[in-house]
Design an enzyme around this catalytic site. Structure first.
Site, PDB file in Angstrom:
ATOM      1  N   ARG A   1       0.889  -1.176   0.000  1.00  0.00           N
ATOM      2  CA  ARG A   1       0.000   0.000   0.000  1.00  0.00           C
ATOM      3  C   ARG A   1       0.914   1.209   0.000  1.00  0.00           C
ATOM      4  NH1 ARG A   1      -5.329   1.484   3.419  1.00  0.00           N
ATOM      5  NH2 ARG A   1      -6.081   0.108   1.786  1.00  0.00           N
TER       6      ARG A   1
ATOM      7  N   HIS B   1      -7.219   0.875  -6.572  1.00  0.00           N
ATOM      8  CA  HIS B   1      -7.486   0.041  -5.391  1.00  0.00           C
ATOM      9  C   HIS B   1      -8.193  -1.236  -5.883  1.00  0.00           C
ATOM     10  CE1 HIS B   1      -7.829  -1.118  -1.358  1.00  0.00           C
ATOM     11  NE2 HIS B   1      -8.702  -0.247  -0.892  1.00  0.00           N
TER      12      HIS B   1
ATOM     13  N   GLN C   1     -10.098  -3.910  -3.562  1.00  0.00           N
ATOM     14  CA  GLN C   1     -11.374  -3.417  -3.059  1.00  0.00           C
ATOM     15  C   GLN C   1     -12.474  -3.558  -4.110  1.00  0.00           C
ATOM     16  OE1 GLN C   1     -12.188  -1.957   0.162  1.00  0.00           O
ATOM     17  NE2 GLN C   1     -14.163  -2.526  -0.733  1.00  0.00           N
TER      18      GLN C   1
ATOM     19  N   ASP D   1     -17.097   7.300  -2.006  1.00  0.00           N
ATOM     20  CA  ASP D   1     -15.907   7.193  -1.155  1.00  0.00           C
ATOM     21  C   ASP D   1     -15.676   8.567  -0.528  1.00  0.00           C
ATOM     22  OD1 ASP D   1     -13.505   6.342  -0.017  1.00  0.00           O
ATOM     23  OD2 ASP D   1     -12.389   6.266  -1.901  1.00  0.00           O
TER      24      ASP D   1
ATOM     25  N   CYS E   1     -16.287   1.642   0.194  1.00  0.00           N
ATOM     26  CA  CYS E   1     -15.107   0.832   0.542  1.00  0.00           C
ATOM     27  C   CYS E   1     -14.716   0.960   2.006  1.00  0.00           C
ATOM     28  CB  CYS E   1     -13.944   1.202  -0.365  1.00  0.00           C
ATOM     29  SG  CYS E   1     -13.347   2.899  -0.167  1.00  0.00           S
TER      30      CYS E   1
ATOM     31  N   ARG F   1     -13.537  -8.561   1.134  1.00  0.00           N
ATOM     32  CA  ARG F   1     -12.089  -8.336   0.936  1.00  0.00           C
ATOM     33  C   ARG F   1     -11.319  -9.605   1.279  1.00  0.00           C
ATOM     34  NH1 ARG F   1      -9.904  -3.189   1.215  1.00  0.00           N
ATOM     35  NH2 ARG F   1      -7.987  -4.283   0.675  1.00  0.00           N
TER      36      ARG F   1
HETATM   37  N1  NVA Z   1      -9.820   6.689  -1.647  1.00  0.00           N
HETATM   38  C1  NVA Z   1      -9.481   6.282  -0.290  1.00  0.00           C
HETATM   39  C2  NVA Z   1      -9.737   4.819  -0.115  1.00  0.00           C
HETATM   40  C3  NVA Z   1      -9.408   4.282   1.258  1.00  0.00           C
HETATM   41  C4  NVA Z   1      -9.622   2.805   1.364  1.00  0.00           C
HETATM   42  C5  NVA Z   1      -8.037   6.628  -0.007  1.00  0.00           C
HETATM   43  O1  NVA Z   1      -7.205   6.438  -0.918  1.00  0.00           O
HETATM   44  O2  NVA Z   1      -7.729   7.108   1.071  1.00  0.00           O
HETATM   45  N1   CP Z   2     -11.169  -0.118   2.207  1.00  0.00           N
HETATM   46  C1   CP Z   2      -9.913  -0.169   2.675  1.00  0.00           C
HETATM   47  O1   CP Z   2      -8.958  -0.410   1.941  1.00  0.00           O
HETATM   48  O2   CP Z   2      -9.803   0.044   4.012  1.00  0.00           O
HETATM   49  P1   CP Z   2      -8.460   0.254   4.856  1.00  0.00           P
HETATM   50  O3   CP Z   2      -7.892   1.589   4.460  1.00  0.00           O
HETATM   51  O4   CP Z   2      -8.915   0.199   6.284  1.00  0.00           O
HETATM   52  O5   CP Z   2      -7.508  -0.855   4.514  1.00  0.00           O
END
Ligand code: NVA
Ligand code: CP
Length: 302
Positions: free
Chosen positions: A99, A126, A129, A217, A257, A285
């Site tokens: 990540r 992502h 997800q 989101d 998500c 997930r």
């Molecule tokens: N768009 C959000 C998704 C988090 C799971 C982010 O990148 O923070």
């Molecule tokens: N949806 C998702 O990826 O959640 P986290 O940021 O908690 O991993």
């Protein structure tokens, strides 16, 4: 060797076979331990609840071991190049989940490593997800995804880009309602437009008309904290509320998500209401990532 960096990297049949395995895993029909004796390294340069826990639990359930590696503690966080991290980790572990911010870092990790790399979220995409999201759609409406009407409301962010990739591969009918200037990645839009119906608009209620799935989101993603105030104003009219859900099909489901900012991108009645499937979506997930890991890292490459 295959990575899982983007949904668009896979053909439709391969994506369905991940999903089919995920449903079998969820139903308890697969009892094997394809990751026995194997280790997944999980590099986190951003926070996480779902991704961290679902990958770690998923690896354990498949018979393997997971290492949580925060960039705060890794030499990566002190400037060791990603390509060196890739070459070293390839000597120890059997797969890496990352990540990170820059999508190119995940690509470089895959290029320099000799083991499968799974994208656990980048600024661009992502994919795990959205695989869980399409699995949740299948649970509601059946296996076939082609022609399902999905509406994305809010920011043209990593989730929106991955929905476009899902539309491109599965033939979803995708409508995207964003404020002007917050559209998804133009190249990803164009590629999807080449094969399926993609509508871009600035009108959330218009976009939601007749939709099977309404999804959104947060307005400020991880790394955009300083823009949060400005974004609150830009996205003011983009809340998924009962008016938006009322424009969708009466059987429509709501997905998010998570984490959610209830009262911002989604109203409390929608988030907590009968059409919301967010907890199933979060659970999925685990199943879909187990399927991806079993296929990429598993002994028999199921
Ligand atoms: N768009 C959000 C998704 C988090 C799971 C982010 O990148 O923070
Ligand atoms: N949806 C998702 O990826 O959640 P986290 O940021 O908690 O991993």
């Amino acid at each position: 060797m295959k990575h899982f960096l983007a949904i668009s990297d896979y053909e439709r049949d391969d994506l369905y076979s991940f999903l089919d395995l995920a449903h079998r895993l969820k139903a308890g029909e697969e009892k094997g331990k394809p990751l026995a004796g194997k280790t997944l390294g999980m590099i986190f340069q951003k926070s996480s609840t779902r991704t961290r826990v679902s990958f770690e639990v998923g690896v354990f359930q498949l018979g393997g071991h997971a290492l949580f590696l925060s960039s705060r503690d890794l030499q990566l966080g002190r400037g060791e190049p990603i390509r060196d991290t890739a070459r070293v980790m390839s000597r120890y572990v059997d797969g890496i989940m990352i990540r990170t911010f820059d999508h190119n870092d995940a690509v470089e990790l895959a290029e320099y490593g000799t083991i499968p790399v799974i994208n656990g979220l980048t600024d661009l995409l992502h994919p795990c997800q959205v695989m869980a999201d399409v699995m949740t759609i299948q649970e509601e409406f059946g296996r076939e995804l082609e022609g399902k009407k999905v509406v994305w409301i809010g920011d043209g962010n990593n989730m929106a880009n991955s929905w476009l990739n899902a539309a491109y591969r599965f033939g979803l009918d995708l409508r995207i309602a964003t404020p002007e200037g917050y559209e998804p990645d133009p190249e990803i839009i164009e590629r999807a437009k080449g094969v399926t119906n993609i509508l871009l608009t600035n009108d959330p209620v218009e976009a939601a008309k007749g939709a099977d799935v309404v999804t959104t989101d947060v307005w400020a993603s991880m790394g955009q904290e300083e823009e949060a105030q400005k974004r609150m104003q830009a996205f003011e009219k983009f809340q998924v509320d009962s008016q938006v859900m009322g424009a969708a099909d009466s059987r429509a489901i709501f997905l998010h998500c998570l984490p959610a900012h209830v009262g911002e991108e989604v109203s409390e009645d929608v988030f907590e209401g009968g059409q919301s499937r967010v907890w199933d979506e979060a659970e999925n997930r685990l199943h879909v990532q187990k399927a991806i890991m079993a296929k990429l890292m598993g002994d028999d490459h199921a």
